[in-house]
Design a protein around this motif. Sequence first.
Motif, PDB file in Angstrom:
ATOM      1  N   PRO A  69       0.813  -1.221   0.000  1.00  5.95           N
ATOM      2  CA  PRO A  69       0.000   0.000   0.000  1.00  5.95           C
ATOM      3  C   PRO A  69       0.844   1.268   0.000  1.00  5.95           C
ATOM      4  O   PRO A  69       2.024   1.255   0.376  1.00  5.95           O
ATOM      5  CB  PRO A  69      -0.783  -0.123   1.307  1.00  5.95           C
ATOM      6  N   GLU A  70       0.249   2.353  -0.429  1.00  2.13           N
ATOM      7  CA  GLU A  70       0.889   3.667  -0.318  1.00  2.13           C
ATOM      8  C   GLU A  70       1.161   3.940   1.160  1.00  2.13           C
ATOM      9  O   GLU A  70       0.320   3.687   2.023  1.00  2.13           O
ATOM     10  CB  GLU A  70      -0.029   4.746  -0.889  1.00  2.13           C
ATOM     11  N   GLY A  71       2.356   4.429   1.444  1.00  4.85           N
ATOM     12  CA  GLY A  71       2.726   4.684   2.835  1.00  4.85           C
ATOM     13  C   GLY A  71       3.626   3.609   3.410  1.00  4.85           C
ATOM     14  O   GLY A  71       4.210   3.783   4.486  1.00  4.85           O
ATOM     15  N   PHE A  72       3.770   2.479   2.688  1.00  7.87           N
ATOM     16  CA  PHE A  72       4.741   1.454   3.073  1.00  7.87           C
ATOM     17  C   PHE A  72       5.800   1.454   1.974  1.00  7.87           C
ATOM     18  O   PHE A  72       5.592   0.916   0.892  1.00  7.87           O
ATOM     19  CB  PHE A  72       4.077   0.081   3.191  1.00  7.87           C
ATOM     20  N   VAL A  73       6.929   2.099   2.254  1.00  9.77           N
ATOM     21  CA  VAL A  73       7.890   2.424   1.200  1.00  9.77           C
ATOM     22  C   VAL A  73       9.273   1.826   1.451  1.00  9.77           C
ATOM     23  O   VAL A  73       9.547   1.306   2.528  1.00  9.77           O
ATOM     24  CB  VAL A  73       8.009   3.952   1.034  1.00  9.77           C
ATOM     25  N   PHE A  74      10.129   1.933   0.426  1.00  7.60           N
ATOM     26  CA  PHE A  74      11.506   1.422   0.465  1.00  7.60           C
ATOM     27  C   PHE A  74      11.525  -0.065   0.825  1.00  7.60           C
ATOM     28  O   PHE A  74      12.382  -0.540   1.563  1.00  7.60           O
ATOM     29  CB  PHE A  74      12.368   2.209   1.467  1.00  7.60           C
ATOM     30  N   ALA A  75      10.560  -0.808   0.302  1.00  3.76           N
ATOM     31  CA  ALA A  75      10.381  -2.210   0.684  1.00  3.76           C
ATOM     32  C   ALA A  75      11.473  -3.114   0.121  1.00  3.76           C
ATOM     33  O   ALA A  75      11.901  -2.972  -1.025  1.00  3.76           O
ATOM     34  CB  ALA A  75       9.016  -2.697   0.212  1.00  3.76           C
ATOM     35  N   THR A  95       5.835  11.753  -2.861  1.00  4.69           N
ATOM     36  CA  THR A  95       7.299  11.714  -2.817  1.00  4.69           C
ATOM     37  C   THR A  95       7.737  11.509  -1.375  1.00  4.69           C
ATOM     38  O   THR A  95       7.219  12.157  -0.456  1.00  4.69           O
ATOM     39  CB  THR A  95       7.901  13.024  -3.364  1.00  4.69           C
ATOM     40  N   TYR A  96       8.688  10.616  -1.156  1.00  4.07           N
ATOM     41  CA  TYR A  96       9.137  10.283   0.197  1.00  4.07           C
ATOM     42  C   TYR A  96      10.620  10.610   0.364  1.00  4.07           C
ATOM     43  O   TYR A  96      11.401  10.535  -0.592  1.00  4.07           O
ATOM     44  CB  TYR A  96       8.898   8.801   0.489  1.00  4.07           C
ATOM     45  N   ASP A  97      10.979  10.966   1.594  1.00  2.00           N
ATOM     46  CA  ASP A  97      12.355  11.306   1.909  1.00  2.00           C
ATOM     47  C   ASP A  97      13.088  10.070   2.419  1.00  2.00           C
ATOM     48  O   ASP A  97      12.658   9.433   3.383  1.00  2.00           O
ATOM     49  CB  ASP A  97      12.412  12.401   2.973  1.00  2.00           C
ATOM     50  N   ASN A  98      14.177   9.733   1.755  1.00  2.00           N
ATOM     51  CA  ASN A  98      14.997   8.596   2.172  1.00  2.00           C
ATOM     52  C   ASN A  98      16.395   9.105   2.497  1.00  2.00           C
ATOM     53  O   ASN A  98      17.271   9.142   1.650  1.00  2.00           O
ATOM     54  CB  ASN A  98      15.039   7.535   1.073  1.00  2.00           C
ATOM     55  N   HIS A  99      16.563   9.566   3.741  1.00  2.00           N
ATOM     56  CA  HIS A  99      17.841  10.093   4.211  1.00  2.00           C
ATOM     57  C   HIS A  99      18.355  11.208   3.301  1.00  2.00           C
ATOM     58  O   HIS A  99      19.516  11.219   2.889  1.00  2.00           O
ATOM     59  CB  HIS A  99      18.870   8.973   4.334  1.00  2.00           C
ATOM     60  N   GLY A 100      17.456  12.130   2.971  1.00  2.00           N
ATOM     61  CA  GLY A 100      17.826  13.291   2.176  1.00  2.00           C
ATOM     62  C   GLY A 100      17.545  13.150   0.690  1.00  2.00           C
ATOM     63  O   GLY A 100      17.521  14.152  -0.030  1.00  2.00           O
ATOM     64  N   ASP A 101      17.317  11.933   0.232  1.00  2.00           N
ATOM     65  CA  ASP A 101      16.994  11.711  -1.182  1.00  2.00           C
ATOM     66  C   ASP A 101      15.482  11.699  -1.368  1.00  2.00           C
ATOM     67  O   ASP A 101      14.758  11.053  -0.600  1.00  2.00           O
ATOM     68  CB  ASP A 101      17.575  10.379  -1.668  1.00  2.00           C
ATOM     69  N   LYS A 102      14.995  12.404  -2.382  1.00  2.00           N
ATOM     70  CA  LYS A 102      13.572  12.421  -2.692  1.00  2.00           C
ATOM     71  C   LYS A 102      13.246  11.241  -3.600  1.00  2.00           C
ATOM     72  O   LYS A 102      13.790  11.129  -4.704  1.00  2.00           O
ATOM     73  CB  LYS A 102      13.183  13.741  -3.371  1.00  2.00           C
ATOM     74  N   VAL A 103      12.385  10.367  -3.132  1.00  2.00           N
ATOM     75  CA  VAL A 103      12.085   9.128  -3.847  1.00  2.00           C
ATOM     76  C   VAL A 103      10.636   9.113  -4.307  1.00  2.00           C
ATOM     77  O   VAL A 103       9.716   9.315  -3.504  1.00  2.00           O
ATOM     78  CB  VAL A 103      12.358   7.896  -2.952  1.00  2.00           C
ATOM     79  N   LYS A 104      10.430   8.874  -5.602  1.00  2.00           N
ATOM     80  CA  LYS A 104       9.085   8.862  -6.174  1.00  2.00           C
ATOM     81  C   LYS A 104       8.670   7.480  -6.672  1.00  2.00           C
ATOM     82  O   LYS A 104       7.503   7.266  -7.001  1.00  2.00           O
ATOM     83  CB  LYS A 104       9.003   9.857  -7.339  1.00  2.00           C
ATOM     84  N   THR A 105       9.609   6.559  -6.756  1.00  2.00           N
ATOM     85  CA  THR A 105       9.298   5.210  -7.224  1.00  2.00           C
ATOM     86  C   THR A 105       9.895   4.185  -6.270  1.00  2.00           C
ATOM     87  O   THR A 105      10.836   4.472  -5.530  1.00  2.00           O
ATOM     88  CB  THR A 105       9.855   4.967  -8.638  1.00  2.00           C
ATOM     89  N   GLN A 128      10.788  -6.090   4.598  1.00  2.00           N
ATOM     90  CA  GLN A 128      11.260  -4.932   5.358  1.00  2.00           C
ATOM     91  C   GLN A 128      10.816  -3.668   4.628  1.00  2.00           C
ATOM     92  O   GLN A 128      10.924  -3.564   3.411  1.00  2.00           O
ATOM     93  CB  GLN A 128      12.779  -4.944   5.462  1.00  2.00           C
ATOM     94  N   GLY A 129      10.290  -2.715   5.364  1.00  2.00           N
ATOM     95  CA  GLY A 129       9.864  -1.462   4.744  1.00  2.00           C
ATOM     96  C   GLY A 129       9.641  -0.401   5.790  1.00  2.00           C
ATOM     97  O   GLY A 129       9.678  -0.668   6.998  1.00  2.00           O
ATOM     98  N   LYS A 130       9.406   0.815   5.328  1.00  2.00           N
ATOM     99  CA  LYS A 130       9.179   1.923   6.245  1.00  2.00           C
ATOM    100  C   LYS A 130       7.746   2.426   6.133  1.00  2.00           C
ATOM    101  O   LYS A 130       7.226   2.627   5.037  1.00  2.00           O
ATOM    102  CB  LYS A 130      10.147   3.081   5.939  1.00  2.00           C
ATOM    103  N   VAL A 131       7.122   2.608   7.294  1.00  2.00           N
ATOM    104  CA  VAL A 131       5.802   3.236   7.357  1.00  2.00           C
ATOM    105  C   VAL A 131       6.035   4.739   7.371  1.00  2.00           C
ATOM    106  O   VAL A 131       6.630   5.270   8.304  1.00  2.00           O
ATOM    107  CB  VAL A 131       5.033   2.796   8.620  1.00  2.00           C
ATOM    108  N   SER A 132       5.600   5.432   6.326  1.00  2.00           N
ATOM    109  CA  SER A 132       5.931   6.847   6.187  1.00  2.00           C
ATOM    110  C   SER A 132       4.714   7.672   5.776  1.00  2.00           C
ATOM    111  O   SER A 132       3.984   7.300   4.848  1.00  2.00           O
ATOM    112  CB  SER A 132       7.040   7.015   5.137  1.00  2.00           C
TER     113      SER A 132
END
Length: 343
Positions: A69-75, A95-105, A128-132
């Motif tokens: 789902p949207e909101g579970f990212v960097f899986a 768009t999500y922030d991954n330690h300073g990098d803007k991630v869209k995919t 493994q993933g991040k709830v964001s």
Amino acid sequence: MKAIKKFGKTFGKTFGLAAVLSVTAFASAEAHVTFLDREATQDSTILATLQVPHGCDGKATTEVRVKLPEGFVFAKPQPKAGWELEVIKGDYQKTYDNHGDKVKTGSIEVRWKNGNLSDDFYDTFVIQGKVSGVEAGTSLAFPVTQMCGDTVEAWDQVAKEGGDAHGMKSPAPLLKVVAGEDHGHDHDDMAGMDMSGMAGMDMSGKGAAPAGETAKAGDLEISGGFAKAMLPGQPVGGGFFTVKNNGQADDRLVSVSSPATGEVQIHEMVTKDNVMRMRQLKDGIAIAAGETINLEPGNLHLMFQKVKSPFKQGDTVPVTLTFEKAGKVDLVLRVLSAQGKSK
């Protein structure tokens, strides 16, 4: 006295029936595909562990597909021995922030394929993933398709907002997002556990070059070795290094072992048409004369199975590489952050 005996018999029958109904209800409730831990803290990196309790009408499970789902990212899914792994990439809605990098995919679906999980057994599938960017109180649905050859079970029903999912026949597994004291902190930065449980084990890589330095075996030079820190409870880790063949003859990395793990496999990851496939290279990796081979994230890599204690940033992991011609060489991998960074 007769009345008491009659009551006792009636109570016994009633209690026995209630117990049977209770067990039946419990078994029915747990017959669905669900998460081992059904809550996740806001803005935390977690191991989402799906439980598959049975096959399809008695048939063995051969494939498990999970939509993220949207909101579970960097899986990042956990590979499973005996299963092929595919990860479908796509666009996020935000768009999500991954330690300073803007991630869209990123990963939007995970598939474990061509396995064989008997109906008699239970197993788990881990991502493994991040709830964001998800509000506390929200439930994230992970629709699952369970395939047993030609038979398919779809665990994809989602209740409308405010609705009750308990009455659904095939509910999608849910993760409820909750607020916590660590809200706003990414636990990925603190991946790993205390390695004291490995006291007494030789972690120095006896006979090996110091961590991070070049090791040699015949005409081969092995350098840049590192492993990634792991989350607590994560049983699988990754290892990387570079091999340069300075000789005139081809060679092959045929196997790897480590006292820190039960098994080390050599894996290849290939992405084509937004689909990432991971497979074990049982024949090892060929290293042609004059060629340099890089084991790196997203490509060739080591997969540490049955890790005895999660790798912690700052520690080292000894491995023994066995080459077809150059023989054995000991190497010590530095454990970097979960992102593969030294800081």
